[in-house]
Design a protein around this motif. Structure first.
Motif, PDB file in Angstrom:
ATOM      1  N   TYR A 159      70.166  67.225  37.283  1.00 42.44           N
ATOM      2  CA  TYR A 159      68.843  67.459  36.723  1.00 42.44           C
ATOM      3  C   TYR A 159      67.854  66.592  37.489  1.00 42.44           C
ATOM      4  N   HIS A 160      66.869  67.228  38.090  1.00 52.92           N
ATOM      5  CA  HIS A 160      65.880  66.514  38.892  1.00 52.92           C
ATOM      6  C   HIS A 160      64.812  65.937  37.968  1.00 52.92           C
ATOM      7  N   GLN A 161      65.059  64.708  37.553  1.00 51.32           N
ATOM      8  CA  GLN A 161      64.144  63.995  36.680  1.00 51.32           C
ATOM      9  C   GLN A 161      64.234  62.525  37.034  1.00 51.32           C
ATOM     10  N   VAL A 162      63.417  61.707  36.410  1.00 50.23           N
ATOM     11  CA  VAL A 162      63.462  60.270  36.654  1.00 50.23           C
ATOM     12  C   VAL A 162      63.818  59.592  35.343  1.00 50.23           C
ATOM     13  N   PRO A 163      64.926  58.857  35.283  1.00 47.66           N
ATOM     14  CA  PRO A 163      65.936  58.723  36.326  1.00 47.66           C
ATOM     15  C   PRO A 163      66.767  60.007  36.429  1.00 47.66           C
ATOM     16  N   PRO A 164      67.414  60.218  37.590  1.00 46.33           N
ATOM     17  CA  PRO A 164      68.229  61.427  37.769  1.00 46.33           C
ATOM     18  C   PRO A 164      69.346  61.499  36.721  1.00 46.33           C
ATOM     19  N   LYS A 165      69.644  62.703  36.324  1.00 49.10           N
ATOM     20  CA  LYS A 165      70.693  62.929  35.325  1.00 49.10           C
ATOM     21  C   LYS A 165      71.710  63.894  35.914  1.00 49.10           C
ATOM     22  N   VAL A 166      72.992  63.557  35.774  1.00 49.59           N
ATOM     23  CA  VAL A 166      74.076  64.417  36.244  1.00 49.59           C
ATOM     24  C   VAL A 166      75.033  64.636  35.084  1.00 49.59           C
ATOM     25  N   GLU A 167      75.401  65.879  34.849  1.00 54.69           N
ATOM     26  CA  GLU A 167      76.393  66.208  33.831  1.00 54.69           C
ATOM     27  C   GLU A 167      77.544  66.967  34.466  1.00 54.69           C
ATOM     28  N   TYR A 168      78.721  66.727  33.923  1.00 55.71           N
ATOM     29  CA  TYR A 168      79.934  67.410  34.368  1.00 55.71           C
ATOM     30  C   TYR A 168      80.450  68.254  33.215  1.00 55.71           C
ATOM     31  N   SER A 169      80.892  69.461  33.543  1.00 49.87           N
ATOM     32  CA  SER A 169      81.437  70.356  32.527  1.00 49.87           C
ATOM     33  C   SER A 169      82.571  71.169  33.136  1.00 49.87           C
ATOM     34  N   LEU A 170      83.348  71.759  32.260  1.00 53.10           N
ATOM     35  CA  LEU A 170      84.444  72.618  32.708  1.00 53.10           C
ATOM     36  C   LEU A 170      83.908  73.967  33.149  1.00 53.10           C
ATOM     37  N   THR A 171      84.443  74.495  34.226  1.00 54.52           N
ATOM     38  CA  THR A 171      84.163  75.867  34.638  1.00 54.52           C
ATOM     39  C   THR A 171      85.080  76.789  33.825  1.00 54.52           C
ATOM     40  N   ASP A 172      84.954  78.081  34.023  1.00 52.62           N
ATOM     41  CA  ASP A 172      85.873  79.015  33.357  1.00 52.62           C
ATOM     42  C   ASP A 172      87.315  78.725  33.775  1.00 52.62           C
ATOM     43  N   LEU A 173      87.505  78.409  35.046  1.00 58.15           N
ATOM     44  CA  LEU A 173      88.849  78.078  35.532  1.00 58.15           C
ATOM     45  C   LEU A 173      89.352  76.799  34.853  1.00 58.15           C
ATOM     46  N   GLY A 174      88.480  75.816  34.729  1.00 58.31           N
ATOM     47  CA  GLY A 174      88.842  74.575  34.046  1.00 58.31           C
ATOM     48  C   GLY A 174      89.172  74.804  32.582  1.00 58.31           C
ATOM     49  N   GLN A 175      88.391  75.685  31.934  1.00 59.14           N
ATOM     50  CA  GLN A 175      88.659  76.018  30.518  1.00 59.14           C
ATOM     51  C   GLN A 175      90.030  76.663  30.372  1.00 59.14           C
ATOM     52  N   SER A 176      90.385  77.528  31.322  1.00 56.69           N
ATOM     53  CA  SER A 176      91.691  78.192  31.232  1.00 56.69           C
ATOM     54  C   SER A 176      92.819  77.185  31.430  1.00 56.69           C
ATOM     55  N   LEU A 177      92.609  76.181  32.278  1.00 59.12           N
ATOM     56  CA  LEU A 177      93.625  75.145  32.470  1.00 59.12           C
ATOM     57  C   LEU A 177      93.759  74.292  31.213  1.00 59.12           C
ATOM     58  N   ILE A 178      92.638  73.972  30.568  1.00 61.71           N
ATOM     59  CA  ILE A 178      92.672  73.192  29.328  1.00 61.71           C
ATOM     60  C   ILE A 178      93.489  73.921  28.266  1.00 61.71           C
ATOM     61  N   LYS A 179      93.329  75.231  28.183  1.00 64.52           N
ATOM     62  CA  LYS A 179      94.115  76.006  27.207  1.00 64.52           C
ATOM     63  C   LYS A 179      95.605  75.823  27.441  1.00 64.52           C
ATOM     64  N   ALA A 180      95.993  75.703  28.705  1.00 61.33           N
ATOM     65  CA  ALA A 180      97.402  75.479  29.026  1.00 61.33           C
ATOM     66  C   ALA A 180      97.817  74.039  28.748  1.00 61.33           C
ATOM     67  N   MET A 181      96.866  73.096  28.841  1.00 60.44           N
ATOM     68  CA  MET A 181      97.172  71.681  28.628  1.00 60.44           C
ATOM     69  C   MET A 181      97.292  71.313  27.148  1.00 60.44           C
ATOM     70  N   ILE A 182      96.639  72.060  26.275  1.00 55.63           N
ATOM     71  CA  ILE A 182      96.628  71.721  24.848  1.00 55.63           C
ATOM     72  C   ILE A 182      98.039  71.614  24.265  1.00 55.63           C
ATOM     73  N   PRO A 183      98.941  72.586  24.492  1.00 54.24           N
ATOM     74  CA  PRO A 183     100.300  72.423  23.958  1.00 54.24           C
ATOM     75  C   PRO A 183     101.014  71.189  24.522  1.00 54.24           C
ATOM     76  N   LEU A 184     100.762  70.846  25.773  1.00 49.02           N
ATOM     77  CA  LEU A 184     101.367  69.653  26.350  1.00 49.02           C
ATOM     78  C   LEU A 184     100.843  68.395  25.657  1.00 49.02           C
ATOM     79  N   GLY A 185      99.540  68.366  25.381  1.00 47.86           N
ATOM     80  CA  GLY A 185      98.957  67.244  24.646  1.00 47.86           C
ATOM     81  C   GLY A 185      99.517  67.124  23.241  1.00 47.86           C
ATOM     82  N   GLU A 186      99.726  68.256  22.586  1.00 48.13           N
ATOM     83  CA  GLU A 186     100.312  68.256  21.240  1.00 48.13           C
ATOM     84  C   GLU A 186     101.743  67.732  21.280  1.00 48.13           C
ATOM     85  N   TRP A 187     102.500  68.133  22.287  1.00 50.54           N
ATOM     86  CA  TRP A 187     103.873  67.640  22.452  1.00 50.54           C
ATOM     87  C   TRP A 187     103.852  66.122  22.633  1.00 50.54           C
ATOM     88  N   GLY A 188     102.929  65.636  23.457  1.00 47.60           N
ATOM     89  CA  GLY A 188     102.812  64.200  23.683  1.00 47.60           C
ATOM     90  C   GLY A 188     102.471  63.446  22.406  1.00 47.60           C
TER      91      GLY A 188
END
Length: 113
Positions: free
Chosen positions: A70-99
């Motif tokens: 975001y072009h502002q003062v001070p600069p702001k940067v945000e990180y988020s999951l892409t659709d590909l990242g969201q699909s990987l998270i769906k696969a990670m959830i059962p592993l997290g539950e197992w843990g």
């Protein structure tokens, strides 16, 4: 950044993209929505600023994380999951539950690290 290679199976490809401890934990923190760098730094216990920067760059290069500047003062940067990242998270959830279910047992093991 990942080098182009041929995988032996789907798990091989998934583990290559997630590579190591930090990437999975960073992805996990992005489940609930966009995060600023400082938020991620506080939430991923034990990660250095330098390593977080490198890991975020690799996750972005793999198409799992989107970086929004975001072009502002001070600069702001945000990180988020892409659709590909969201699909990987769906696969990670059962592993997290197992843990979660087996965390005490895993912590009690003497693995000789």
């Amino acid at each position: 950044m990942l080098k182009r290679r041929t995988y032996t199976c789907g798990l091989d490809a998934a583990l290559d993209v997630m590579g190591g401890k930090w990437k999975a934990l960073i992805l996990w923190e992005l489940i609930d929505g966009p995060q600023r760098f400082g938020q991620l730094r506080r939430q991923v216990a034990g990660i250095s600023e330098r390593v977080l920067i490198l890991q975020l760059r690799e996750l972005e290069a793999c198409g799992l994380v989107h970086r929004e500047l975001y072009h502002q003062v001070p600069p702001k940067v945000e990180y988020s999951l892409t659709d590909l990242g969201q699909s990987l998270i769906k696969a990670m959830i059962p592993l997290g539950e197992w843990g979660e279910q087996h965390m005490e047992l895993i912590e009690s093991l003497d693995r000789g690290d």
